[in-house]
Enzyme design. Structure first.
Site, short mmCIF file in Angstrom:
data_model
loop_
_atom_site.label_atom_id
_atom_site.label_comp_id
_atom_site.label_asym_id
_atom_site.label_seq_id
_atom_site.Cartn_x
_atom_site.Cartn_y
_atom_site.Cartn_z
N ASP A 160 40.00 43.19 36.53
CA ASP A 160 40.24 41.98 37.30
C ASP A 160 41.53 42.23 38.08
O ASP A 160 42.61 42.36 37.48
CB ASP A 160 40.40 40.79 36.33
N ARG B 176 29.56 44.77 45.15
CA ARG B 176 28.63 43.95 45.94
C ARG B 176 29.15 43.79 47.37
O ARG B 176 30.31 44.09 47.65
CB ARG B 176 28.50 42.56 45.32
N LYS C 77 44.14 34.82 53.75
CA LYS C 77 43.70 35.82 54.74
C LYS C 77 44.73 35.98 55.85
O LYS C 77 44.89 37.08 56.39
CB LYS C 77 42.32 35.45 55.28
N ASN D 119 39.73 44.90 49.01
CA ASN D 119 38.58 44.13 49.50
C ASN D 119 38.23 42.93 48.62
O ASN D 119 37.71 41.93 49.11
CB ASN D 119 37.37 45.08 49.60
N TYR E 94 41.77 29.66 51.12
CA TYR E 94 41.25 30.98 51.53
C TYR E 94 41.90 31.44 52.84
O TYR E 94 42.35 32.59 52.96
CB TYR E 94 39.73 30.86 51.68
N GLY F 208 36.49 45.38 44.35
CA GLY F 208 35.29 44.60 44.62
C GLY F 208 34.23 45.45 45.29
O GLY F 208 33.58 45.01 46.25
P1 NAP Z 1 31.04 39.02 47.69
O1 NAP Z 1 29.71 39.46 48.15
O2 NAP Z 1 31.20 37.71 47.01
O3 NAP Z 1 31.66 40.19 46.76
C1 NAP Z 1 32.94 40.02 46.23
C2 NAP Z 1 33.35 41.27 45.50
O4 NAP Z 1 34.69 41.07 45.00
C3 NAP Z 1 32.46 41.59 44.31
O5 NAP Z 1 32.31 42.97 44.23
C4 NAP Z 1 33.28 41.06 43.12
O6 NAP Z 1 33.07 41.78 41.93
C5 NAP Z 1 34.69 41.34 43.61
N1 NAP Z 1 35.70 40.51 42.94
C6 NAP Z 1 35.87 39.17 42.99
N2 NAP Z 1 36.92 38.81 42.24
C7 NAP Z 1 37.43 39.95 41.70
C8 NAP Z 1 38.50 40.23 40.83
N3 NAP Z 1 39.30 39.25 40.36
N4 NAP Z 1 38.74 41.51 40.48
C9 NAP Z 1 37.94 42.51 40.93
N5 NAP Z 1 36.90 42.30 41.76
C10 NAP Z 1 36.65 41.04 42.13
O7 NAP Z 1 32.08 38.96 48.90
P2 NAP Z 1 32.08 39.71 50.32
O8 NAP Z 1 31.49 38.79 51.30
O9 NAP Z 1 31.56 41.08 50.18
O10 NAP Z 1 33.65 39.73 50.60
C11 NAP Z 1 34.44 40.88 50.41
C12 NAP Z 1 35.75 40.68 51.14
O11 NAP Z 1 35.50 40.44 52.53
C13 NAP Z 1 36.54 39.48 50.63
O12 NAP Z 1 37.92 39.78 50.65
C14 NAP Z 1 36.25 38.42 51.68
O13 NAP Z 1 37.26 37.48 51.76
C15 NAP Z 1 36.13 39.24 52.93
N6 NAP Z 1 35.36 38.63 54.00
C16 NAP Z 1 34.09 38.18 53.78
C17 NAP Z 1 33.39 37.58 54.85
C18 NAP Z 1 31.98 37.05 54.70
O14 NAP Z 1 31.54 36.31 55.58
N7 NAP Z 1 31.24 37.42 53.69
C19 NAP Z 1 34.00 37.46 56.09
C20 NAP Z 1 35.29 37.94 56.27
C21 NAP Z 1 35.96 38.53 55.21
P3 NAP Z 1 32.13 41.23 40.72
O15 NAP Z 1 30.82 40.86 41.31
O16 NAP Z 1 32.07 42.38 39.81
O17 NAP Z 1 32.84 40.04 40.16
#
Ligand code: NAP
Length: 246
Positions: free
Chosen positions: A62, A14, A158, A89, A154, A11
């Site tokens: 994926d 983005r 986690k 990630n 979720y 991932g």
């Molecule tokens: P995001 O902006 O929605 O980005 C998600 C990323 O994961 C994208 O690059 C997406 O790729 C990829 N992805 C999703 N499903 C996938 C799959 N099946 N195979 C390969 N890639 C996949 O999310 P984010 O906020 O950066 O979150 C990243 C991580 O941090 C996650 O594990 C999330 O749980 C964790 N996190 C986030 C937050 C928050 O507040 N944002 C807080 C704590 C932890 P595509 O766009 O190419 O589909």
């Protein structure tokens, strides 16, 4: 610096993953930017990395599909060789109050957040074990520590990463490789955009540092875990949450 290190960020197209991939590249690593659908964003991230001390390749896979992860491993081996640092990630949400949550909502989040972590770690386990100080880094969340309304699926994934990280730390330790986990608070990415404004404001009031995290706030900690300075840390959960209790 991370010269001569191959780092795979799932991932990485983005949000937090992109910031991590860019940060590792800036420190000289060969970076694999994995993505599922955002090809243009992944290519842009790779271009940014190629403009720094690092070099990058993108791989569409994926992570919830084992065969696709195996193909990704082959592509990475052909270009960069074995992986030294794996950052699990990639993650998704499918939020709903528990009584309305369907089994499909549950399975979808399990398949990506935990299934993807299994697939990538399993496919790359030998690389990480045999690397000179391999690094497994899992991206969890404060939600895995506190729970969160509407996120039973979720939060479960986690929290699951905590047990996974500690176990892999034990199974990698004999070869000098480590496994750690970061637990970010609420980070300003596409994932947070799905949360209604009123709920976001309520969350922000619970953050002592009085702001959401920037993806870069998490990326710097991951770079530390990926590098030499964290050699004697393993099985740990690093909270990066602006001072939220848990
Ligand atoms: P995001 O902006 O929605 O980005 C998600 C990323 O994961 C994208 O690059 C997406 O790729 C990829 N992805 C999703 N499903 C996938 C799959 N099946 N195979 C390969 N890639 C996949 O999310 P984010 O906020 O950066 O979150 C990243 C991580 O941090 C996650 O594990 C999330 O749980 C964790 N996190 C986030 C937050 C928050 O507040 N944002 C807080 C704590 C932890 P595509 O766009 O190419 O589909």
């Amino acid at each position: 610096m991370l010269e001569d290190r191959t780092c795979l960020v799932t991932g990485g197209s983005r949000g937090i993953g992109r910031a991590i991939a860019t940060e590792l590249g800036r420190h000289g690593a060969d970076v694999v930017v994995n993505y599922r659908s955002s090809e243009a964003a992944a290519e842009a991230a790779a271009k940014t990395i190629d403009g720094t001390d690092g070099s990058a390749m993108t791989v569409r896979a994926d992570v919830s599909e084992y065969e696709q992860v195996e193909s990704m491993r082959t592509a990475v081996h052909d270009r960069f060789g074995p992986v030294d640092v794996l950052v699990n990630n990639a993650g998704i949400t499918a939020d709903r109050r528990f009584e309305e949550m369907t089994r499909e909502d549950w399975d979808r989040v399990m398949d990506v957040n935990l299934g993807g972590t299994f697939n990538c770690t399993h496919c790359l386990f030998e690389d990480l074990r045999d690397a000179e100080e391999g690094r497994l880094i899992n991206v969890s969340s404060v939600v895995g520590q506190q729970g969160n309304y509407g996120q039973a699926n979720y939060a479960t994934t986690k929290s699951g990463l905590f047990g996974f990280t500690r176990t892999l730390a034990l199974e990698l330790a004999a070869e000098g490789s480590t496994a750690n986990c970061v637990a970010p608070g609420f980070v300003d990415t596409g994932m947070l955009e799905t949360v209604p404004g009123r709920v976001k404001e309520k969350i922000r009031r619970r953050i002592p540092l009085d702001r959401f995290a920037r993806p870069e706030d998490v990326a710097g900690i991951v770079r530390f875990l990926a590098g030499e300075d964290s050699s004697y840390m393993t099985g740990q959960i690093l909270a990066v949450n602006g001072g939220m209790d848990w």
